[in-house]
Design a protein around this motif. Structure first.
Motif, PDB file in Angstrom:
ATOM      1  N   PRO A  72      -7.162   3.098   4.983  1.00  0.00           N
ATOM      2  CA  PRO A  72      -6.927   3.873   3.755  1.00  0.00           C
ATOM      3  C   PRO A  72      -7.943   3.597   2.655  1.00  0.00           C
ATOM      4  O   PRO A  72      -8.010   4.340   1.673  1.00  0.00           O
ATOM      5  CB  PRO A  72      -5.527   3.445   3.314  1.00  0.00           C
ATOM      6  N   PHE A  73      -8.703   2.526   2.782  1.00  0.00           N
ATOM      7  CA  PHE A  73      -9.729   2.215   1.778  1.00  0.00           C
ATOM      8  C   PHE A  73     -10.845   1.502   2.528  1.00  0.00           C
ATOM      9  O   PHE A  73     -10.631   1.008   3.638  1.00  0.00           O
ATOM     10  CB  PHE A  73      -9.152   1.311   0.672  1.00  0.00           C
ATOM     11  N   ARG A  90      -0.681   8.746   8.847  1.00  0.00           N
ATOM     12  CA  ARG A  90      -0.333   7.675   7.915  1.00  0.00           C
ATOM     13  C   ARG A  90      -1.545   6.817   7.545  1.00  0.00           C
ATOM     14  O   ARG A  90      -1.435   5.881   6.759  1.00  0.00           O
ATOM     15  CB  ARG A  90       0.752   6.784   8.532  1.00  0.00           C
ATOM     16  N   THR A 113       0.891   4.612  -2.585  1.00  0.00           N
ATOM     17  CA  THR A 113       0.741   6.011  -2.181  1.00  0.00           C
ATOM     18  C   THR A 113       1.939   6.834  -2.639  1.00  0.00           C
ATOM     19  O   THR A 113       1.773   7.931  -3.183  1.00  0.00           O
ATOM     20  CB  THR A 113       0.644   6.112  -0.645  1.00  0.00           C
ATOM     21  N   GLY A 158      -4.067   7.502   5.785  1.00  0.00           N
ATOM     22  CA  GLY A 158      -4.416   7.615   4.367  1.00  0.00           C
ATOM     23  C   GLY A 158      -3.432   6.875   3.475  1.00  0.00           C
ATOM     24  O   GLY A 158      -3.615   6.774   2.271  1.00  0.00           O
ATOM     25  N   ASP A 159      -2.376   6.368   4.078  1.00  0.00           N
ATOM     26  CA  ASP A 159      -1.346   5.677   3.311  1.00  0.00           C
ATOM     27  C   ASP A 159      -1.497   4.161   3.479  1.00  0.00           C
ATOM     28  O   ASP A 159      -2.039   3.480   2.600  1.00  0.00           O
ATOM     29  CB  ASP A 159       0.015   6.186   3.809  1.00  0.00           C
ATOM     30  N   ASP A 160      -1.073   3.628   4.634  1.00  0.00           N
ATOM     31  CA  ASP A 160      -1.123   2.169   4.779  1.00  0.00           C
ATOM     32  C   ASP A 160      -1.365   1.720   6.201  1.00  0.00           C
ATOM     33  O   ASP A 160      -1.024   0.601   6.547  1.00  0.00           O
ATOM     34  CB  ASP A 160       0.175   1.552   4.246  1.00  0.00           C
ATOM     35  N   LYS A 219      -5.899   0.651  -4.174  1.00  0.00           N
ATOM     36  CA  LYS A 219      -5.540  -0.179  -3.019  1.00  0.00           C
ATOM     37  C   LYS A 219      -6.624  -1.215  -2.765  1.00  0.00           C
ATOM     38  O   LYS A 219      -6.350  -2.342  -2.373  1.00  0.00           O
ATOM     39  CB  LYS A 219      -5.377   0.697  -1.779  1.00  0.00           C
ATOM     40  N   PHE A 232       0.835  -1.211   0.000  1.00  0.00           N
ATOM     41  CA  PHE A 232       0.000   0.000   0.000  1.00  0.00           C
ATOM     42  C   PHE A 232       0.863   1.253   0.000  1.00  0.00           C
ATOM     43  O   PHE A 232       0.560   2.235  -0.682  1.00  0.00           O
ATOM     44  CB  PHE A 232      -0.909   0.010   1.236  1.00  0.00           C
ATOM     45  N   HIS A 233       1.954   1.208   0.788  1.00  0.00           N
ATOM     46  CA  HIS A 233       2.762   2.413   0.908  1.00  0.00           C
ATOM     47  C   HIS A 233       3.382   2.803  -0.431  1.00  0.00           C
ATOM     48  O   HIS A 233       3.410   3.980  -0.788  1.00  0.00           O
ATOM     49  CB  HIS A 233       3.860   2.180   1.963  1.00  0.00           C
TER      50      HIS A 233
END
Lengths: 539, 186
Positions: free
Chosen positions: B47-48, B147, A54, B149-151, A505, A50-51
């Motif tokens: 994030p999702f 973070r 992004t 919104g990232d992972d 994602k 995921f990272h």
């Protein structure tokens, strides 16, 4: 002997836990095109977590502007300015600066309008109809295509607005009370058009924006994180690392990050990735997709009514709505490919998301809709003969063999013959070739509208026939509209997330909490195992 | 225990206790446990949208549909009333020898307005139900929360929850696989 399911192996490869991910071929075929229907091809390549998704997508916004961007933006801007000057010239002088004449009272303006609206159909088709059909490959291209839709509809809307002659009366299009105490005629297709295009623009914009809220929030959070992280500056000749006292003096937060955090912060509306919010959000998204799907089909139907509801031979046909809709999707997908293939080359990270298979799928849709359009052309001709109406038959003979024969045969070649090449696998996988075909299709669809509009040149009475040709103002206005489109598109590429981060994602295998990879690694205890096995059985 | 009496270790009013989870599977499982323990004011941040998280959290069906339905009905009503009043009452004109109010010809505008109002009300409904737009939220103060919104996958149980007990919750989140358990101040 390996007991691992191929699906799972691929998923593990993607998380980077195992080197069995699909290896990218240096050629265009990246391993996603396979003839084996039992193999589920991953949507995201390159062993990404995921990272890294992004990082890649946000990086396009956050990193330094790429070198190619400035010349591209300068050229687009010059063209946009030329277009704007042409529009101003038209407003101060009058529609006489265009090549319109008495039988052909609609010229390039309507051709351009229909062409741009048609292009604008791919975005909402990809985001709404393919969403309802659960075509997950759309997640990598929907943001891109929706942006294209909005900018194309902006270009489209300009043309009827300036075509009304006295532009300062353009508000007569809307049902607003005026000093003559009259209302617009709700039985006219031209008024339906105002509502159809207006609704389409608003709904596409809302759909695009709503889809972008979580991604804007990601950009906002990253900007805040960067602002909190102080950057140390020092003279270039200073020793590295800097002595503590110099560090203290020169450690600052970069104000650009503050500006970015406010810019994306305001646009993100305070989104905080709460699951309770996601729950309402997903519901709203699917409802929007549900109403946008018939909307896509209605808009070009209504545009075709502008022609079909009139009594002009060659226009007054019931085949127009479906044939216009198929043509719109055809040209829209071609334009998406025209923009996507260079973007994919200019932003290399995009190749992991927009896979060869995604592009192949789009080629197949082009062949499908191109064949529908070709069928409509032939059927129109057949009905013109079979309908035994001499005016209708004559209109079609003049289209194919009259003064505009060249436009007709360009159209036939570009729209009917050229998309058939995608029956061959080589053609569907060769990016340069696809790019050329997509341009040919765009040209063909522009000529289709020219062929339809110039039907006016052969009026009922031979004495009123008149040949239409554009003036330099017509041509430069059209070129200018492409400049406006490209300017907006380049700004989008620079400042907004080009791919839907959260949606991408969501289609990665590791996003599924019930995926076997989470239950066979020995991460969890037996109790969790049981709970998830149970829930998996329920699915 | 009233929400106002809960304070953080530094003495400031406490908003929630949050914990980070490594992946969607662990966070879903933790959500199921917290749901079963009867907490009501808590949330999962991801994030999702995690597939099946509604069930894991025990969320009720979203009410966005009611907003959309109301939008559709008002769109149809407004469009028909407007066209009827303008074309049959205020400025009647014979066009094509048709009746003043021939509904077939009013269909396109009615359809378009219905779609327009449905979409606008679905989005407005989504934002209203979510309490957005919002300028600031206590969670946003946390560096680790940036973070999400990232992972990152985060669960936060709020101090406003009637069953809130800081020590129990810390232990619960740790047992469920939560890491970096932290207090969020109001």
């Amino acid at each position: 002997m390996s007991s691992i399911h191929p699906d799972q192996a691929e998923a593990l490869g993607l998380v980077g836990k195992r080197g069995q991910g699909v290896e990218r071929d240096p050629e265009t075929i990246d391993g996603t095109i396979t003839d084996d229907p039992t193999r589920r091809v991953p949507l995201v390549l390159g062993n990404r977590d995921f990272h890294s998704v992004t990082e890649t997508i946000c990086g396009w916004v956050e990193n330094k502007t790429p070198n190619w961007w400035f010349p591209a933006f300068a050229v687009s801007n010059v063209l946009a300015i030329v277009g704007t000057v042409m529009i101003l010239f038209l407003i101060v002088t009058g529609v006489g600066v265009w090549g319109l004449n008495n039988p052909v009272s609609w010229g390039w303006a309507i051709v351009n309008f229909v062409w741009w609206v048609g292009i604008g159909h791919a975005g909402t088709l990809i985001s709404a109809i393919l969403c309802l059909l659960k075509q997950n490959w759309r997640t990598s291209i929907n943001r891109f295509a929706e942006a294209m839709t909005i900018f194309a509809v902006i270009c489209a809307g300009t043309f009827p607005g300036i075509h009304v002659g006295r532009v300062w009366f353009a508000w007569f299009l809307f049902p607003i009370p005026n000093y003559n105490w009259i209302w617009p005629n709700f039985r006219s297709p031209l008024l339906w058009d105002v509502f159809a295009v207006g609704t389409y623009f608003t709904v596409s914009l809302l759909f695009w924006y709503m889809g972008m809220i979580p991604d804007l929030a990601t950009l906002r959070d990253r900007a805040i994180a960067r602002f909190n992280q102080k950057v140390t500056f020092g003279p270039m000749w200073a020793p590295h690392p800097l002595p503590a006292f110099v560090k203290k003096l020169t450690t600052v937060s970069i104000p650009a990050n503050k500006i970015a955090s406010y810019f994306y912060g305001v646009l993100a509306l305070g989104w905080r990735f709460s699951s309770r919010h996601w729950w309402n959000y997903e519901k709203a998204y699917i409802l929007l997709a549900g109403v946008a799907a018939p909307l896509v089909l209605s808009v070009h139907s209504v545009v075709s009514f502008d022609f079909a509801v009139s009594i002009i031979p060659g226009w007054h046909t019931t085949i127009f709505p479906p044939y216009f809709v198929a043509g719109a999707i055809f040209s829209g997908f071609a334009m998406v490919l025209t923009l996507l293939i260079p973007a994919r080359a200019l932003y290399p990270g995009m190749k992991d998301f927009v896979t060869a298979r995604t592009i192949e799928n789009m080629c197949k849709i082009i062949t499908l809709t191109g064949s529908m359009v070709g069928f409509a052309y032939i059927m129109e001709f057949f009905i013109a003969w079979y309908g035994a109406n001499p005016y209708e038959a004559e209109a079609f003979m003049i289209r194919a063999f009259g003064p505009y024969w060249w436009a007709y045969w360009i159209m036939m070649f570009c729209n009917v013959v050229s998309p058939q090449v995608f029956w061959f696998k080589w053609c569907r996988t060769n990016l340069v070739f696809i790019f050329i075909i997509s341009i040919i299709v765009n040209i063909g669809m522009w000529f289709e509208r020219l062929v339809i509009v110039t039907t006016l040149s052969a009026d009922f009475v031979t004495s009123s026939w008149g040949y239409y040709s554009p003036t330099w103002v017509d041509i430069l206005t059209f070129v200018g509209s492409i400049g406006i489109f490209m300017t907006l598109f380049l700004l989008f590429c620079r400042f907004l997330p080009m791919l839907a981060i959260s949606e991408v994602k969501n289609v990665m295998p590791q996003a599924d909490p019930h995926h076997p990879m989470y239950h066979k690694d020995g991460h969890h205890n037996g109790d969790q195992h049981k709970a998830s096995d149970r829930s998996e059985g329920g699915h | 225990m009233s929400a106002h009496s809960v304070t953080s270790s530094s003495g400031a009013p406490l908003h929630a206790i949050m914990a980070e989870f490594p992946n969607p599977a662990v966070v879903s499982h933790a959500a199921e446990k917290i749901r079963d323990l009867g907490y009501s004011k808590w949330d999962v941040y991801s994030p999702f949208p995690i597939h099946g998280i509604d069930e894991a959290m025990g969320l009720k069906p979203s009410r966005v549909s009611f907003f959309a339905g109301a939008g559709a009905i008002s769109g149809i009503t407004i469009a028909l009333l407007m066209q009827w009043w303008m074309s049959a009452v205020d400025y009647p004109m014979v066009i094509g020898g048709k009746p003043y109010f021939a509904w077939e010809q009013y269909f396109p505008v009615t359809f378009e307005l219905a779609v327009l109002m449905t979409s606008i009300s679905a989005i407005v409904g989504m934002l209203t139900l979510n309490g957005l737009p919002l300028l600031h939220h206590p969670m946003a103060k946390k560096e680790r929360f940036l973070r999400v919104g990232d992972d990152r996958f985060i669960i936060a149980i709020e101090a406003a929850d009637p069953k809130f007990n800081a020590d129990d919750i810390r232990k619960l989140l740790a047992d469920l696989g939560g890491e970096h358990i932290d207090e969020v101040e109001e």
